[in-house]
Structure formats: structure tokens, C-alpha cells
Design an enzyme around this catalytic site. Structure first.
Site, PDB file in Angstrom:
ATOM      1  N   ASP A 140      -2.654  -2.997  -5.237  1.00 60.27           N
ATOM      2  CA  ASP A 140      -2.090  -4.114  -4.943  1.00 60.27           C
ATOM      3  C   ASP A 140      -0.929  -4.274  -6.069  1.00 60.27           C
ATOM      4  O   ASP A 140       0.131  -4.493  -5.899  1.00 60.27           O
ATOM      5  CB  ASP A 140      -2.770  -5.226  -4.601  1.00 60.27           C
ATOM      6  CG  ASP A 140      -3.432  -5.106  -3.115  1.00 60.27           C
ATOM      7  OD1 ASP A 140      -2.847  -4.274  -2.474  1.00 60.27           O
ATOM      8  OD2 ASP A 140      -4.121  -5.998  -2.850  1.00 60.27           O
TER       9      ASP A 140
ATOM     10  N   HIS B 217      52.573  -8.658 -23.032  1.00 63.76           N
ATOM     11  CA  HIS B 217      51.093  -9.615 -22.547  1.00 63.76           C
ATOM     12  C   HIS B 217      50.695 -10.358 -23.772  1.00 63.76           C
ATOM     13  O   HIS B 217      50.102  -9.694 -24.732  1.00 63.76           O
ATOM     14  CB  HIS B 217      49.999  -8.465 -22.357  1.00 63.76           C
ATOM     15  CG  HIS B 217      48.891  -9.001 -21.627  1.00 63.76           C
ATOM     16  ND1 HIS B 217      47.727  -9.581 -21.889  1.00 63.76           N
ATOM     17  CD2 HIS B 217      48.711  -9.430 -20.347  1.00 63.76           C
ATOM     18  CE1 HIS B 217      46.938  -9.866 -21.297  1.00 63.76           C
ATOM     19  NE2 HIS B 217      47.689  -9.884 -20.029  1.00 63.76           N
TER      20      HIS B 217
ATOM     21  N   HIS C  47      -9.082  -2.093  -5.487  1.00 62.11           N
ATOM     22  CA  HIS C  47      -7.962  -2.540  -4.325  1.00 62.11           C
ATOM     23  C   HIS C  47      -7.083  -3.281  -4.903  1.00 62.11           C
ATOM     24  O   HIS C  47      -5.841  -3.353  -4.703  1.00 62.11           O
ATOM     25  CB  HIS C  47      -8.768  -2.839  -3.011  1.00 62.11           C
ATOM     26  CG  HIS C  47      -7.619  -3.082  -1.843  1.00 62.11           C
ATOM     27  ND1 HIS C  47      -6.994  -1.977  -1.331  1.00 62.11           N
ATOM     28  CD2 HIS C  47      -6.902  -4.366  -1.544  1.00 62.11           C
ATOM     29  CE1 HIS C  47      -6.003  -2.459  -0.462  1.00 62.11           C
ATOM     30  NE2 HIS C  47      -5.949  -3.890  -0.710  1.00 62.11           N
TER      31      HIS C  47
ATOM     32  N   HIS D 294      -0.865 -11.242  -4.501  1.00 61.97           N
ATOM     33  CA  HIS D 294       0.520 -11.132  -4.108  1.00 61.97           C
ATOM     34  C   HIS D 294       1.617 -11.911  -4.462  1.00 61.97           C
ATOM     35  O   HIS D 294       2.550 -11.516  -5.160  1.00 61.97           O
ATOM     36  CB  HIS D 294       0.517 -10.863  -2.570  1.00 61.97           C
ATOM     37  CG  HIS D 294      -0.165  -9.580  -2.261  1.00 61.97           C
ATOM     38  ND1 HIS D 294      -0.055  -8.316  -2.425  1.00 61.97           N
ATOM     39  CD2 HIS D 294      -1.083  -9.591  -1.052  1.00 61.97           C
ATOM     40  CE1 HIS D 294      -1.120  -7.734  -1.851  1.00 61.97           C
ATOM     41  NE2 HIS D 294      -1.634  -8.410  -1.050  1.00 61.97           N
TER      42      HIS D 294
ATOM     43  N   HIS E 170       0.833  -1.143  -0.174  1.00 62.40           N
ATOM     44  CA  HIS E 170      -0.060  -0.082   0.023  1.00 62.40           C
ATOM     45  C   HIS E 170       0.740   1.368   0.002  1.00 62.40           C
ATOM     46  O   HIS E 170       0.468   1.988  -0.535  1.00 62.40           O
ATOM     47  CB  HIS E 170      -0.994   0.116   1.044  1.00 62.40           C
ATOM     48  CG  HIS E 170      -1.938  -1.193   1.176  1.00 62.40           C
ATOM     49  ND1 HIS E 170      -2.631  -1.392   2.128  1.00 62.40           N
ATOM     50  CD2 HIS E 170      -2.030  -2.105   0.420  1.00 62.40           C
ATOM     51  CE1 HIS E 170      -3.543  -2.278   1.997  1.00 62.40           C
ATOM     52  NE2 HIS E 170      -3.210  -2.928   0.901  1.00 62.40           N
TER      53      HIS E 170
END
Length: 462
Positions: free
Chosen positions: A264, A365, A260, A287, A78
Site C-alpha cells: 500500500d 522600453h 501488504h 492510506h 494495488h
């Protein structure tokens, strides 16, 4: 260019955690660029930080719960939804308990606190992930599915169906995130009576009352259950309204449950850590499916960002040629490893080096198969970053740059004579007290050849 935003002043709220039942104080504080959303447990030793990151999700029973190194944050969604809905990118959320206050079960009071604190732009560009194809995740056990498809802006649609007469099928859509405050933020959390009985029996909803959760009555209420509810909510009388919810609450919208669930989704997808340009469609969201999708999308974004090769015009007039570079850096050939600076801002720098067979390091190298030493690629990235940090002082010629730390170094491809190396260094945090913390990447032949997280400090010459 859309700039990142944080809050102007700190602001605090107090309340009760829904599941812990404990009094909690939560403080929002301004945060630096690229901070994202971070929780700080000020009640614990060292005030540990838990980033709002999908990879820290450990439990999604009755909320999205995060854990990092044993430190927990419960019911994060929230609060995170409020910051996304208010168009805020960076904020520090201090808590003296593990769970934010439930308030009325929505994001309304968090939005009001953010607006009270004020919102300010920051001197950094906001990053977006532009969705190019459909990406989806399905929970086979429940049939829940969430997907994102290409769209010009961030949009969210949720569809819920709990198979009960009292709630039925609902859907909700948010076409513009700017409408979050008026259309979504005051949609409250909800529960079914049969769930509430189980939660109360197991002591899992200690901070709940009839003012912060809509309770849909999906079964006959026994006298025992009614008495338990009276005790749990401290009410002398409880009844069921004609629309099938317990009294003491009036629905804000006929589809408040779907709204709602949309809230979420926004809060859970904030855990991706990157703003999305795409349309999210969630069918029977929860969720678990939300956060699994967030993990999947976060991984895809990180892989694409890692493999994304910036394109620069290597033939245009450089911002700094080698003479200007030598006026700022103390290095000299053969240890000067940057030929040009192509671009620079307050938080990034891009440099270039042409690798030729005449380099001194090729003498020893691998003479038969010359390869540029990886440590020198890191040094070249550091010198490029040194230009950025020295540009933050008015007299760079009087300073030297020293390494403090090198982390997460990876070498992806060989760098050979004839290659053109492009170095890009981005600040991870603002330069403070002469300390520069940056992400450095090196590119050649359209590929990422090396990357490292570097920290350096400038100090005045003796």
C-alpha cells in the site's frame, strides 16, 4: 542514464470492485514519455482522464480514492504498486467503472498482466528525486508516522501494530524494488472482524469474499454475525482457523499484513509522480498518512525542481551558432532572439541569448531603466523551441512555426542589459503532426526569470 519504460502491448483484466461489487474491465495501454500513470474512465462521456496525483486524493477510507472534476477512481493503490514494482513509468489504465477489480486482494494478477504485456524502454531519461535530508509526516491523532531518509536506492520498511493478540506487531522490508514481485506482490489485503461487521452493515464491501481479503478474528463471533458472514460470502459454512483468521485462506507469509501495508505504501507514494532515491520508513502506515506524506513530498519536489537551475558551459563550442540558426529559422535581427543552441536531443533543446544595451527594444522600453520586455522573453523561448520542432523535419527551411497556445506564463525576475539568458525547452508530449507541446524556462544570473507552457505548429511555406 536510466530510461523511462512503458508496456509493449495492451492487456486487459476483468473482475469485481471490492467496494462497489460491480463487474469491471481494466485495460493497461502503452503511454508516451512523461505520461506517468493515468486512469481513463471509458464508461463516461468524453472518457475523462484522472492522473495518479496525490493532489486528487479526496478520501482514504478503505482505500486511496481519487477525484478530478467530479470523476472518481476508487482503490487505486494495488494497481499503482504493481507498476512501480515492475519498474514501469508510463501507462494508461482504462476502466469501465470507478474501481479496479480487487482480484485476490493483492497486486499479483496486475504484475502478471504487466509481464504478459511486456515492458519496453523509451527514448527519454527517467527523473529521480534524490533525498538529501530526512522528510517526515506524522498523524497526531493515530501516532502513524512516515519518513524518508537518504539512500542510494528506493527502499521501504513498514512496521504495524494494531494492538490485538491475533495479529500482534509485524514489520516488513523491501531493500530492492526488483524483489517486489517475489516478496510483496502477492500479499493480500486484510480486515478485522469488527471492521467487517461495520462494512457489511453499511453495504461498503459488496465485492468481497473470503478469497480476496484476510479476515483476522479479533472478537468472539456471535451466531448473528456468523449467519451474516455466510450470506455475504455465499458460504454454507465458515469457521475460524487456529491462527485466528477465517477459513478458506492460507497465509502466504507470517507477516503478510505488514507486507501488504508495504504494498500500500508503494502504491500510495506512486502518487508523488517522481521516482525516489531514498529509504522510506512507515510506522503504523495507512492510506491517510501515506497520501498526506505523498502530498508533502510532491510539493517539496516541485518547489526544488522549479528552483533548480541547470548549469551549462557557456564557453564551449555551441551546437549551432547564429549562422546555423538563421539557416533554420526565418527570423532576422532585430527579431532574431537566439544567439546559440548549446544542446539538443529528441525531447529538449537549450539556447542562449546575450542581452546588450544595443537591443532595439531598449530604445522605447523604459529608456531610463531598461528592462527586457517579458513578451520578448516568451518569444525567445518559442524560437528556441522552434529549433527543436524544425529539427524533426528533413527540410526545415521550407517550414514556418506558429504559436497555437501559451499557458501558465510567469515572470520571476527582471532581465537587464548585460544579462545572459539561457532557455531550456522540454517536450511535454511527443511531436505529432508537426505540433510541439513544451515546457519552456528562461534563466539568468543563477535564477529562473520566466517560465511558460508553449504549443506551436510548423506549416509549409506557401
Amino acid at each position: 542514464m536510466v530510461k523511462q519504460k512503458t508496456i509493449q502491448n495492451e492487456v486487459s483484466l476483468t473482475g469485481v470492485g471490492l467496494h462497489t461489487g460491480k463487474e469491471v474491465k481494466m485495460t493497461f495501454k502503452p503511454a508516451p514519455i512523461n505520461n506517468g500513470y493515468t486512469f481513463v474512465r471509458v464508461d463516461l462521456e468524453g472518457s475523462p482522464i484522472i492522473e495518479a496525483d496525490a493532489n486528487y486524493v479526496v478520501n482514504t477510507q478503505r482505500g486511496t480514492n481519487l477525484e478530478k472534476l467530479g470523476v472518481k477512481i476508487q482503490t487505486s493503490e494495488h494497481v499503482l504498486a504493481a507498476f512501480v514494482g515492475c519498474d514501469v513509468d508510463n501507462v494508461i489504465i482504462e476502466l469501465n467503472e470507478s474501481e479496479p477489480p480487487i482480484m485476490d486482494g493483492s497486486s499479483k494478477f496486475f504484475v502478471e498482466a504487466i509481464e504478459k504485456a511486456g515492458i519496453v524502454e523509451q527514448d527519454a531519461e527517467r527523473c529521480y528525486y534524490v533525498v538529501k535530508e530526512v522528510i517526515s509526516f506524522m498523524d497526531e491523532a493515530t501516532g502513524s508516522e512516515i519518513l524518508v531518509m537518504p539512500a542510494d536506492d528506493y527502499q521501504v520498511t513498514t512496521m504495524v501494530d494494531f494492538g490485538t493478540k491475533v495479529l500482534g506487531t509485524q514489520n516488513a522490508t523491501l531493500k530492492n524494488i526488483a524483489d517486489f514481485k517475489t516478496e510483496i506482490s502477492d500479499a493480500r489485503t486484510f480486515s478485522f472482524l469488527h471492521e467487517l461487521e461495520t462494512l457489511l452493515d453499511n453495504g461498503l464491501i459488496k465485492g468481497g469474499d473470503l478469497n480476496n481479503a484476510i479476515v483476522y478474528v479479533d472478537k468472539e463471533i456471535s451466531e448473528k454475525t456468523m449467519n451474516n458472514l455466510k450470506v455475504a460470502f455465499g458460504k454454507e459454512k465458515i469457521s475460524v482457523k487456529p491462527n485466528g483468521i477465517l477459513d478458506n485462506l492460507t497465509l502466504h507469509y507470517p507477516n503478510e499484513a505488514a507486507r501488504h501495508k508495504l504494498l500500500d505504501v508503494i502504491g500510495d507514494l506512486a502518487l508523488i509522480g517522481t521516482r525516489i532515491k531514498g529509504k522510506v520508513i512507515a510506522n503504523k502506515p495507512g492510506h491517510y498518512v501515506n497520501t498526506q506524506f505523498a502530498k508533502k513530498l510532491s510539493k517539496i519536489i516541485k518547489i526544488e525542481q522549479r528552483n533548480q537551475i541547470p548549469v551549462y558551459d557557456l564557453h564551449k563550442e555551441p551546437l549551432m551558432d547564429v549562422n546555423k540558426i538563421m539557416a533554420m529559422l526565418p527570423h532576422r535581427p532585430p527579431f532574431l532572439l537566439v544567439d546559440k543552441i548549446l544542446e539538443m536531443s529528441d525531447n529538449h533543446v537549450v539556447g542562449l541569448k546575450n542581452v546588450t544595451m544595443n537591443e532595439d527594444f531598449f530604445v522605447g522600453h523604459f529608456p531610463g531603466a531598461p528592462v527586457m520586455p517579458g513578451v520578448l522573453i516568451v518569444e525567445a523561448m518559442a524560437q528556441t523551441g522552434g529549433i527543436l520542432i524544425l529539427s524533426s523535419v528533413p527540410d526545415p527551411e521550407n517550414y514556418l512555426t506558429y504559436f497555437m497556445k501559451i499557458d501558465n506564463v510567469k515572470f520571476k525576475h527582471k532581465v537587464l542589459p548585460g544579462d545572459t539568458l539561457v532557455f531550456k525547452c522540454d517536450l511535454i508530449s511527443p511531436i505529432r503532426r508537426g505540433i510541439c507541446h513544451m515546457q519552456a524556462n528562461a534563466y539568468a544570473n543563477g535564477k529562473l526569470v520566466a517560465e511558460a507552457e508553449l504549443m506551436a505548429q510548423i506549416a509549409k511555406k506557401n
